[in-house]
Every structure is written in structure tokens, then in C-alpha cells.
Design an enzyme around this catalytic site. Structure first.
Site, PDB file in Angstrom:
ATOM      1  N   GLU A 162     -14.645  -1.924  -6.107  1.00 58.92           N
ATOM      2  CA  GLU A 162     -14.360  -3.228  -5.518  1.00 58.92           C
ATOM      3  C   GLU A 162     -15.048  -3.324  -4.156  1.00 58.92           C
ATOM      4  OE1 GLU A 162      -9.852  -3.733  -7.391  1.00 58.92           O
ATOM      5  OE2 GLU A 162     -10.140  -3.377  -5.241  1.00 58.92           O
ATOM      6  N   ASN A 175     -13.718   0.162  -2.419  1.00 59.72           N
ATOM      7  CA  ASN A 175     -12.617   0.892  -3.026  1.00 59.72           C
ATOM      8  C   ASN A 175     -13.020   1.222  -4.460  1.00 59.72           C
ATOM      9  OD1 ASN A 175      -9.998   2.016  -3.219  1.00 59.72           O
ATOM     10  ND2 ASN A 175      -9.276   0.181  -4.282  1.00 59.72           N
ATOM     11  N   TYR A 211      -4.070   9.077  -8.765  1.00 60.19           N
ATOM     12  CA  TYR A 211      -4.054   7.696  -8.297  1.00 60.19           C
ATOM     13  C   TYR A 211      -5.324   6.951  -8.717  1.00 60.19           C
ATOM     14  CZ  TYR A 211      -3.930   3.771  -5.025  1.00 60.19           C
ATOM     15  OH  TYR A 211      -3.934   2.515  -4.473  1.00 60.19           O
ATOM     16  N   LYS A 212      -6.444   7.650  -8.807  1.00 60.67           N
ATOM     17  CA  LYS A 212      -7.711   7.044  -9.206  1.00 60.67           C
ATOM     18  C   LYS A 212      -7.886   7.013 -10.722  1.00 60.67           C
ATOM     19  CE  LYS A 212      -9.364   6.362  -5.021  1.00 60.67           C
ATOM     20  NZ  LYS A 212      -9.643   4.992  -4.499  1.00 60.67           N
ATOM     21  N   HIS A 263       0.811  -1.216   0.000  1.00 57.40           N
ATOM     22  CA  HIS A 263       0.000   0.000   0.000  1.00 57.40           C
ATOM     23  C   HIS A 263       0.851   1.278   0.000  1.00 57.40           C
ATOM     24  CE1 HIS A 263      -3.061  -2.942   1.292  1.00 57.40           C
ATOM     25  NE2 HIS A 263      -3.911  -2.116   0.736  1.00 57.40           N
ATOM     26  N   ARG A 300     -15.399  -3.358   2.917  1.00 58.80           N
ATOM     27  CA  ARG A 300     -15.109  -1.972   2.584  1.00 58.80           C
ATOM     28  C   ARG A 300     -15.232  -1.816   1.074  1.00 58.80           C
ATOM     29  NH1 ARG A 300     -10.071  -0.643   0.499  1.00 58.80           N
ATOM     30  NH2 ARG A 300     -10.257   1.436   1.411  1.00 58.80           N
TER      31      ARG A 300
END
Length: 688
Positions: free
Chosen positions: A617, A577, A668-669, A545, A575
Site C-alpha cells: 500500500e 506498508n 501479522y504480515k 493500530h 509511506r
């Protein structure tokens, strides 16, 4: 019982005195059926005449129909052991799901077990690993001359010839311990259980002999020091509420008296159940759980025994005054469900479409029937986004502006056959998408059995049936039936973890916990987003990470690792993402960049961004019951931009998120070069 831990009624069906003052008990579920599996070194908490005591489980933890414990009578204790010694056969007690804080390290080349007194009990379950998985173990037990040793014949039989030694008296034990500590191969781990003074002495001798601290493990079952000291105050930072803690009262008791509910088990600073994070102030530690670094940080304590130093105040963040995620209470949707739940505590399995809205309600203006929005897990709950652990109990149905999602852990939908065929084709082309280090073989089998049971529980047409020592798996969707024996690789057409991935739409990753960290040591990942299982296998959780921006400053990843390491079997969390991708393509792994990189470049040149898809995700986090490994299930959903434009609430929220997203996080996305064009498309749809 304690918060967030399932309980069930267990009946004493057999009792036997196996040594003077030691009573062995067999406990079976009143409701019948199988009990939760458990890892070696696990214990169970029982309600014993008003007390809650923890006892090591001594039987085989694979699909047990009973639990076995051995209890030493302590007349000067809190009364729980005396109550169990006096309880007749037929007595019913409440028991919590098994918990493991003292399991064997899977990467160890060899295991050296040292015990005294009743401390031999956790090693009975350790030694049962020898015939199934071939672990190399050696055990040394010390006892006074003439003392009757409980379970002696069973220990000798399980350990095998030459692997169990009984030392009578201190001198004989000192000599035997010296030989054992100096004759082990590199990579051996040491496990110690017995009275506190005994364990401290053995640990000191091991460290003097050069044993690294990371390879020495102890289980304490006595009490910590007295909780008394000077009176102090605990301040709840957000509300400003002040809780006075008297000189003879523990912080835990004071909080409970003030109406603050908090998980607790041993109340002696031994089990770690009541750990409290987010604390500031000078702390006097009296527990046996925290290591030196955690104590030095001054941010955590065990409120059952530790307190403010010198009568000063402790400031506790309000967020920390809730049970930590690993101990959170089950919600009404059954967040603690799974194979490891106790009889009578498993919520009914949802129907295949449980949680979905009726078809008429799922229709959204501007959407065509059959598009993906109705089942899409929309990732935003506010008009801004910040990277966080965002963990919540699972499963649980979540309604969105276009439908619903989340009613099951393993989601089987209309893409099931197509996605599994795509996974099979990817693995045929590139077998490096599957990786499993040698020590993860047991965890792979654990994951398979957990996953098939969960799949059968939420899909009535699928079945997993026990047939003696074998299991039969039937999956009509794939027109397959497979009979296998747990732990026997020859009974499956492929490795167990890969076989699980051939039956579920999720990617599967297994993490090993050792040396105070998590390690990504196994996985079958065909639908990765900008990462590679082949490259990451064997790396630590923190290393993997590392590229995430803003993260180390905010501390989200270290907190996530701490949360994961405290997960207990029977707990399931999830969670979300999110990122972006070009085209309806699940496989955007680094391994296949040559196949999809150009598509992303071409999308950026299209003003309408017609190829844009949001990728979400749903990641489920599970502590496996037998191996103790942590399983990540990663299910990927893709939503075309046209579908986002068709849901007014999503369209407006996505635009707000894009406007406030920091540049490095946008990059980053996958939004670095298309953020402004995307905002223009969203604004145009809003005007229209």
C-alpha cells in the site's frame, strides 16, 4: 522565511483604517490566480521590514483570490506592525502558506467565542462558517467605553440576530461572561483570543465553572517570557558536538549561530513552529504551546524561549536536530505541491508516465512485457525489516530494480477502469464500506475538491473548471461530466467522499483531530487488508493500530500520530506498508473473509505457493486546507511471486527479510505458516 514553508509575493491592493490604530489590508498574489484555501482560524506569516509576523486571516478561506488581515499598530513592538501601517498600497511582501493552529472543533455542538482587542480577527473567519455549514456560534466581545470596534457591523451581520454581544467595560463583561459560561448546552466548545492576561482570566473562570480543559481553546499572539537565564550547553548526542548557549541567548539562536538550521516563526513561544522533540535533561519551559503532560515528559521544548534548568546540559538526539517531518523542506521533486501551494510555487504537473523508465530499460530478465513489476513500489530498502513510520515527502519518482514509481500522488494506470468498476460493485453489495459521521460532511467536500484538482493536475485529459459558484468535472476515462456546487449535496449523485472514491483508484480515509488525538471518522474503503471500515469508523488512531506487534514498545504509532497532528495544509507525505495475500485480489477486508479465507488456506498447501502475492500500500498523508481534516489515500498494488522471482535483487532481498523477520511480525504480515515454504521457493529460484 522559515524552512519547509512555501512563500509567494503578495501585493497590498487596498488599505483602510477600520479603527484608530487598526489597519485592514487586502493582499493579492503578484503572479495572479487563486491563493491556497484555508481553514477558519488560520494565520499567515508575512515578512515585514526584516521581521516575520503572523496575522489572522479574516476573509472566506474557500478558493480566495486575496487574503485579508487587520493589523493593530504596536509602537513598542518589534517593528513589523509599524512597517505594515506605513506601507503604501502597491507594496509587495513575502507571505507563507496559511497555517491553522486554532480551528473550530467539528464535533462541537455549539461554539462560544470570547474576544478582546484585536483578538476578534480570527473569529471573522469562524463566523463565515455559519451560512455554509450551519454551525451554531455565539460571540462575546469586550471593549472600553467609547472605543471604536473594528469590523463591528460585519461581525454582527455574520453572527446573526442575537448571536453577537458587545460588552462595554469590565463589569458588563464579567456579568455577560458569567451568563455565557453557564448557559451553554452540553458539547459546547470555548474559544478565547485577546491579550494574555485577558485569556488567562477567562480560562480560569471557565474552569471554575466546570468547563473541561479539552473544550477550552486559546490563541496567543503576544510574547512569552524572557528567554534569558543561566548559560548552559546543548549536546548533539550522535556527533557529540557541543553548542554553548549564553545567558542572554535562546537555544534557537545558539543553534542557528552554530550552523544548525531549524524552522521558526514567531520566536516568542506562541506558534509552535520550532518545536523540538527527542530532548533529555531538565527543562525550564516558557512557551504557550505545550500542555502539562508534554512538559512533564521532559522530551520536548520550544527552543526559541525554553532552556536547560539551572545551567545544566540538554542532550538532543541527532535525529531530532532535523526539522520534524511536518516542517521538512520541499524537495526538488515538489514535495510541498498540491492545491494549497502558493502561486508560482507549484511544480509543473508530471506527464502521465513521468518518472517511468523507457520501455527498453524496464525489461527485466525473466519477466514478460506487461507484468506489474515495472510500476511496483518495492517496499524494502535493506535486507531486514522493522515496523516504522517510514514517512517521506511526496511526490517523488523512485527507481527500483524493475522500473519506477511515485511520480504522482494519484496514480492512474491501466487498471483504472477495472478497479473502479470493482469498487462500484463492492459498494452496491455492501454499502457499509462507506462511512461518514455527521461532523465530517465539510471534510468530505474538502477531500473531493482537493482530489479532483490533484487528479486533473497529473492527468491532462481530465479537467476541473470553476464556473461561477459551480465546478465542472470532466473525466474522459470514465466518460463522465459532473457539475456541482461546493457544499451542496444535491448536486452530486452520491456523497462527496464516495464520489471522489469513484474517480480514484485509492481508498480514501478521513481523520478528525480533537482532544489531542486522531479519530477515523469517515472513509470509503473497498480494498482493505484484514480490517473493516464499518467496524473502525469512529475509533481513535491508537485503537485501530493496537493489534500491530512490537509497536508500542518501539513507539512508532504514537510518533506517527504526533507527526500527523503537526501536518500543515500544503504538505504531502507518503509511506509504504506491505503484507501478503492469496491470488490477485484487492478486497481482503474482514467484511468479505468468507469469500477469500479458503483461498489463503489452499495456498499454504501448495509447495510452489503459486497463488502468493506481495501486497503493498502506498499511503499518502495530506492535511486538507479548508476543514483541517487529515486525508489518507491508500493505493494497493499486488505482485505475483513469479514476478519477484524474476528480479534477482528483489528475490535475494525478500529472502533476507524473511529470515530475520520476528515470528509475531511474520504472523501479522500473513507469513506465519508459509515462511519456510516461501524461503525454499526463493532459494530454489536462486540456485536455478
Amino acid at each position: 522565511m522559515t524552512r519547509g514553508r512555501q512563500t509567494a509575493e503578495l501585493r497590498i491592493t487596498h488599505a483602510e483604517e477600520v479603527a484608530p490604530g487598526v489597519r485592514s489590508l487586502i493582499l493579492r498574489p503578484v503572479a495572479g490566480g487563486a491563493l491556497p484555501s484555508f481553514a477558519p482560524g488560520s494565520h499567515i506569516a508575512l515578512s515585514c521590514g526584516g521581521q516575520v509576523n503572523a496575522y489572522s486571516l479574516t476573509n472566506d478561506g474557500h478558493d480566495p483570490d486575496h487574503y485579508a488581515i487587520s493589523v493593530r499598530r504596536q509602537d513598542d513592538g518589534r517593528g513589523g506592525s509599524v512597517w505594515l501601517h506605513n506601507a503604501p498600497v502597491g507594496t509587495v511582501v513575502d507571505g507563507a502558506a496559511p497555517r491553522c493552529d486554532f480551528g473550530p472543533v467539528r464535533t462541537a455542538r455549539r461554539h462560544l467565542l470570547i474576544s478582546a482587542g484585536i483578538g476578534l480577527t480570527p473569529f471573522l473567519s469562524y463566523l463565515r462558517l455559519v451560512p455554509r455549514w450551519g454551525h451554531a456560534m455565539q460571540m462575546l466581545h469586550v471593549a472600553p467605553y467609547g472605543a471604536v470596534i473594528p469590523h463591528l457591523a460585519e461581525l454582527q451581520d455574520l453572527a446573526g440576530p442575537g448571536n453577537f454581544q458587545l460588552a462595554r467595560g469590565r463589569q458588563a463583561f464579567a456579568a455577560a461572561l458569567e451568563r455565557a459560561l453557564h448557559s451553554q448546552p452540553m458539547g459546547t466548545h470555548l474559544y478565547i483570543c485577546g491579550p494574555a492576561g485577558f485569556m488567562d482570566d477567562v480560562l480560569a473562570k471557565a474552569q471554575a465553572a466546570g468547563w473541561p480543559q479539552a473544550r477550552c481553546h486559546i490563541e496567543r499572539f503576544g510574547a512569552a517570557q524572557s528567554v534569558s537565564g543561566q548559560a548552559f550547553t546543548a549536546v548533539l548526542a550522535r556527533s557529540g558536538r557541543v553548542v554553548e548557549v549564553a545567558a542572554e541567548t535562546s537555544l534557537l539562536d545558539a543553534l542557528e549561530e552554530a550552523g544548525v538550521s531549524w524552522p521558526a516563526l514567531c520566536r516568542n513561544g506562541v506558534c509552535g513552529e520550532c518545536r523540538m522533540d527527542g530532548v533529555s535533561g531538565e527543562i525550564t519551559h516558557h512557551d504557550f504551546v505545550l500542555d502539562d503532560a508534554e512538559r512533564a515528559s521532559g522530551t520536548c521544548l520550544m527552543p526559541c524561549v525554553s532552556r536547560a534548568r539551572g545551567g545544566l546540559s540538554l542532550i538532543c538526539r541527532e535525529s531530532a536536530m532535523q526539522p520534524g517531518p511536518a516542517y521538512r523542506e520541499a524537495s526538488a521533486q515538489g514535495t510541498m505541491r498540491c492545491q494549497a501551494a502558493l502561486p508560482g510555487q507549484v511544480p509543473p504537473a508530471p506527464a502521465p508516465d513521468a518518472g517511468r523508465l523507457p520501455a527498453a530499460e524496464r525489461q527485466v530478465p525473466g519477466l514478460q512485457p506487461g507484468l506489474h513489476a515495472s510500476r511496483f513500489p518495492w517496499p524494502f530498502s535493506a535486507d531486514h525489516y522493522a515496523y516504522s513510520a517510514n514517512v517521506e515527502p511526496a511526490p517523488g519518482c523512485v527507481r527500483t530494480a524493475a522500473g519506477a514509481w511515485g511520480a504522482t500522488i494519484l496514480d492512474v494506470d491501466g487498471e483504472y477502469e477495472r478497479e473502479l468498476a470493482e469498487r462500484s460493485a463492492i459498494l452496491q453489495r455492501d454499502l457499509s464500506r462507506y462511512a461518514s459521521l455527521e461532523h465530517m460532511r465539510e471534510a468530505g467536500w474538502d477531500a473531493l475538491l482537493w482530489g479532483l484538482r490533484e487528479l486533473a493536475a497529473s492527468n491532462p485529459t481530465m479537467r476541473l473548471e470553476r464556473r461561477g459558484e459551480a465546478y465542472e468535472w470532466t473525466n474522459p476515462r470514465l466518460k463522465t461530466t459532473q457539475v456541482f456546487r461546493y457544499g451542496d449535496d444535491s448536486t452530486l449523485p452520491m456523497p462527496p467522499l464516495m464520489y471522489l472514491a469513484s474517480q480514484v483508484q485509492e481508498d480514501v480515509v478521513l481523520l478528525d483531530q480533537r482532544e489531542g488525538q486522531l479519530w477515523v471518522d469517515a472513509g470509503c474503503v473497498t480494498f482493505a487488508s484484514n480490517w473493516s471500515m464499518a467496524f473502525d469508523a469512529g475509533m481513535s488512531f491508537m485503537e485501530i493500530h493496537g493489534p500491530i506487534p512490537h509497536d508500542y514498545a518501539d513507539g512508532a504509532i504514537p510518533r506517527a500520530q504526533q507527526f500527523l497532528m503537526r501536518l500543515q495544509p500544503g504538505q504531502v507525505f507518503r509511506r509504504l506498508n506491505w503484507t501478503s495475500t492469496a491470488g490477485y485480489r484487492l478486497d481482503t477486508a474482514l467484511d468479505s473473509y468468507d469469500q477469500w479465507g479458503a483461498t489463503r488456506t489452499a495456498m499454504a498447501r501448495d509447495p510452489a505457493l503459486a497463488a502468493f502475492h506481495m501486497r503493498v500500500e502506498v499511503q499518502h498523508l495530506i492535511r486538507l486546507p479548508r476543514s483541517g481534516a487529515i486525508m489518507f489515500l491508500i493505493r494497493t498494488y499486488l505482485l505475483p511471486l513469479a514476478d519477484i522471482l524474476g528480479v534477482p535483487q528483489w528475490r535475494a532481498q525478500f529472502a533476507a527479510v524473511l529470515q530475520t523477520l520476528p515470528p509475531d511480525l511474520a504472523q501479522y504480515k500473513g507469513l506465519g505458516t508459509i515462511r519456510q515454504p516461501l524461503l525454499r521457493v526463493l532459494a530454489g529460484a536462486e540456485r536455478a
